[in-house]
Design a protein around this motif. Sequence first.
Motif, mmCIF file in Angstrom:
data_model
loop_
_atom_site.group_PDB
_atom_site.id
_atom_site.type_symbol
_atom_site.label_atom_id
_atom_site.label_comp_id
_atom_site.label_asym_id
_atom_site.label_seq_id
_atom_site.Cartn_x
_atom_site.Cartn_y
_atom_site.Cartn_z
ATOM 1 N N HIS A 43 37.994 34.788 30.468
ATOM 2 C CA HIS A 43 36.975 35.822 30.302
ATOM 3 C C HIS A 43 37.642 37.147 29.926
ATOM 4 N N SER A 45 37.404 39.855 31.350
ATOM 5 C CA SER A 45 37.907 40.502 32.568
ATOM 6 C C SER A 45 39.283 39.947 32.957
ATOM 7 N N HIS A 46 39.535 38.673 32.659
ATOM 8 C CA HIS A 46 40.860 38.101 32.913
ATOM 9 C C HIS A 46 41.882 38.736 31.959
ATOM 10 N N ILE A 49 43.034 42.107 33.087
ATOM 11 C CA ILE A 49 44.082 42.100 34.115
ATOM 12 C C ILE A 49 45.453 41.956 33.454
ATOM 13 N N THR A 75 36.882 39.279 43.762
ATOM 14 C CA THR A 75 36.868 39.079 42.306
ATOM 15 C C THR A 75 38.296 38.980 41.783
ATOM 16 N N HIS A 78 39.782 35.559 42.645
ATOM 17 C CA HIS A 78 39.270 34.523 41.738
ATOM 18 C C HIS A 78 39.929 34.640 40.357
ATOM 19 N N SER A 79 39.987 35.842 39.830
ATOM 20 C CA SER A 79 40.565 36.050 38.494
ATOM 21 C C SER A 79 42.037 35.666 38.458
ATOM 22 N N VAL A 82 42.396 31.936 38.246
ATOM 23 C CA VAL A 82 42.190 31.455 36.873
ATOM 24 C C VAL A 82 43.449 31.682 36.046
ATOM 25 N N LEU A 83 44.008 32.883 36.153
ATOM 26 C CA LEU A 83 45.204 33.222 35.372
ATOM 27 C C LEU A 83 46.420 32.411 35.815
#
Length: 156
Positions: A43, A45-46, A49, A75, A78-79, A82-83
Amino acid sequence: MGAGNSQDGKPGPGEIFAYFTEIGIISQLSSALLARVLPDGVHPSHFAIVQHLIRRGDGKPPVRIAAAMQITKATMTHSLAVLEKRGFVETRPSPEDARSKLVYLTDAGRAFHAEAIEGVIRAFGRIIGDEHAEIMRQAMPGLVAIRKLLDDNRDL
Protein backbone atom coordinates in the motif's frame (compact mmCIF):
# COMPACT_ATOMS: atom_id res chain seq x y z
CA MET A 1 -13.85 39.24 4.84
CA GLY A 2 -15.50 36.13 3.42
CA ALA A 3 -13.96 33.48 1.24
CA GLY A 4 -11.26 35.50 -0.50
CA ASN A 5 -8.34 37.62 0.58
CA SER A 6 -8.69 39.80 3.64
CA GLN A 7 -7.94 43.52 3.57
CA ASP A 8 -4.70 43.09 5.52
CA GLY A 9 -3.12 40.74 2.94
CA LYS A 10 -3.65 37.63 5.04
CA PRO A 11 -5.49 34.76 3.37
CA GLY A 12 -9.21 34.61 4.05
CA PRO A 13 -10.78 31.48 5.53
CA GLY A 14 -12.18 30.34 2.18
CA GLU A 15 -8.80 30.83 0.54
CA ILE A 16 -7.09 28.74 3.22
CA PHE A 17 -9.72 26.01 2.91
CA ALA A 18 -9.48 26.00 -0.91
CA TYR A 19 -5.67 25.80 -0.79
CA PHE A 20 -5.62 22.77 1.51
CA THR A 21 -8.52 21.16 -0.33
CA GLU A 22 -6.44 21.26 -3.52
CA ILE A 23 -3.45 19.76 -1.68
CA GLY A 24 -5.70 17.03 -0.27
CA ILE A 25 -7.10 16.16 -3.69
CA ILE A 26 -3.60 16.12 -5.18
CA SER A 27 -2.54 13.80 -2.35
CA GLN A 28 -5.45 11.42 -3.01
CA LEU A 29 -4.87 11.34 -6.76
CA SER A 30 -1.11 10.90 -6.44
CA SER A 31 -1.56 8.13 -3.85
CA ALA A 32 -3.90 6.31 -6.23
CA LEU A 33 -1.31 6.60 -9.00
CA LEU A 34 1.42 5.41 -6.64
CA ALA A 35 -0.73 2.41 -5.66
CA ARG A 36 -0.88 1.36 -9.31
CA VAL A 37 2.92 1.19 -9.62
CA LEU A 38 3.49 -0.68 -6.34
CA PRO A 39 3.53 -4.48 -6.15
CA ASP A 40 0.26 -6.17 -5.17
CA GLY A 41 -0.27 -6.09 -1.43
CA VAL A 42 2.01 -3.10 -0.88
CA HIS A 43 0.00 0.00 0.00
CA PRO A 44 1.16 3.60 -0.44
CA SER A 45 1.30 3.86 3.37
CA HIS A 46 3.83 1.00 3.38
CA PHE A 47 5.87 2.81 0.74
CA ALA A 48 5.69 5.95 2.91
CA ILE A 49 7.42 4.06 5.74
CA VAL A 50 10.21 2.95 3.41
CA GLN A 51 10.47 6.51 2.06
CA HIS A 52 10.68 7.83 5.63
CA LEU A 53 13.50 5.41 6.45
CA ILE A 54 15.35 6.44 3.28
CA ARG A 55 14.96 10.15 4.07
CA ARG A 56 15.56 10.07 7.81
CA GLY A 57 17.82 7.02 8.13
CA ASP A 58 16.97 3.62 9.45
CA GLY A 59 17.66 2.11 12.86
CA LYS A 60 14.70 3.91 14.44
CA PRO A 61 12.21 2.45 16.93
CA PRO A 62 8.76 1.69 15.49
CA VAL A 63 7.09 4.05 17.95
CA ARG A 64 9.23 6.96 16.70
CA ILE A 65 8.42 6.16 13.07
CA ALA A 66 4.71 5.94 13.96
CA ALA A 67 4.86 9.33 15.67
CA ALA A 68 6.65 10.91 12.71
CA MET A 69 4.06 9.48 10.32
CA GLN A 70 1.20 10.34 12.69
CA ILE A 71 -0.21 6.82 12.76
CA THR A 72 -1.04 4.52 15.65
CA LYS A 73 1.37 2.00 17.08
CA ALA A 74 -1.02 -0.78 15.96
CA THR A 75 -1.04 0.51 12.38
CA MET A 76 2.76 0.70 12.43
CA THR A 77 3.00 -2.86 13.77
CA HIS A 78 0.76 -4.13 10.96
CA SER A 79 2.62 -2.16 8.28
CA LEU A 80 6.00 -3.34 9.50
CA ALA A 81 4.74 -6.93 9.43
CA VAL A 82 3.77 -6.48 5.76
CA LEU A 83 7.15 -4.94 4.96
CA GLU A 84 9.04 -7.65 6.88
CA LYS A 85 7.10 -10.40 5.11
CA ARG A 86 8.20 -8.84 1.81
CA GLY A 87 11.79 -8.69 3.05
CA PHE A 88 11.91 -4.87 2.77
CA VAL A 89 12.67 -4.20 6.45
CA GLU A 90 13.91 -6.09 9.45
CA THR A 91 13.59 -5.35 13.13
CA ARG A 92 16.48 -5.97 15.47
CA PRO A 93 16.87 -5.58 19.21
CA SER A 94 18.18 -2.19 20.26
CA PRO A 95 21.81 -2.38 21.45
CA GLU A 96 20.95 0.10 24.25
CA ASP A 97 17.67 -1.51 25.38
CA ALA A 98 17.03 -5.18 24.63
CA ARG A 99 13.30 -4.64 25.29
CA SER A 100 12.92 -2.32 22.31
CA LYS A 101 13.46 -2.92 18.61
CA LEU A 102 14.87 -0.86 15.78
CA VAL A 103 13.75 -0.93 12.15
CA TYR A 104 16.28 -1.31 9.35
CA LEU A 105 15.85 -1.31 5.59
CA THR A 106 17.19 -4.37 3.82
CA ASP A 107 18.90 -4.41 0.44
CA ALA A 108 15.58 -5.67 -0.97
CA GLY A 109 13.83 -2.69 0.66
CA ARG A 110 16.27 -0.26 -0.91
CA ALA A 111 15.81 -1.95 -4.29
CA PHE A 112 12.02 -1.83 -3.87
CA HIS A 113 12.27 1.89 -3.10
CA ALA A 114 14.41 2.57 -6.18
CA GLU A 115 12.03 0.58 -8.43
CA ALA A 116 8.98 2.32 -6.98
CA ILE A 117 10.56 5.74 -7.49
CA GLU A 118 11.33 4.86 -11.11
CA GLY A 119 7.72 3.75 -11.61
CA VAL A 120 6.39 6.93 -10.05
CA ILE A 121 8.69 9.11 -12.15
CA ARG A 122 7.50 7.38 -15.33
CA ALA A 123 3.82 7.59 -14.36
CA PHE A 124 3.89 11.20 -13.20
CA GLY A 125 6.23 12.19 -16.02
CA ARG A 126 3.66 11.06 -18.59
CA ILE A 127 1.03 13.21 -16.89
CA ILE A 128 3.09 16.31 -16.09
CA GLY A 129 4.93 16.42 -19.38
CA ASP A 130 6.98 19.34 -20.59
CA GLU A 131 4.02 21.74 -20.71
CA HIS A 132 3.34 21.47 -16.94
CA ALA A 133 6.89 21.01 -15.65
CA GLU A 134 7.37 24.74 -15.06
CA ILE A 135 4.16 24.95 -13.01
CA MET A 136 5.50 22.15 -10.82
CA ARG A 137 8.90 23.84 -10.46
CA GLN A 138 7.35 27.18 -9.52
CA ALA A 139 5.04 25.57 -6.93
CA MET A 140 7.78 23.58 -5.21
CA PRO A 141 9.34 26.33 -3.01
CA GLY A 142 5.91 27.33 -1.67
CA LEU A 143 4.91 23.73 -1.00
CA VAL A 144 8.17 23.10 0.85
CA ALA A 145 7.65 26.24 2.94
CA ILE A 146 4.07 25.27 3.86
CA ARG A 147 5.16 21.69 4.67
CA LYS A 148 7.91 22.99 6.98
CA LEU A 149 5.47 25.39 8.63
CA LEU A 150 2.96 22.60 9.27
CA ASP A 151 5.72 20.24 10.44
CA ASP A 152 7.01 22.83 12.91
CA ASN A 153 3.47 23.32 14.26
CA ARG A 154 2.19 19.75 14.26
CA ASP A 155 1.52 19.80 18.01
CA LEU A 156 -0.95 22.71 17.92
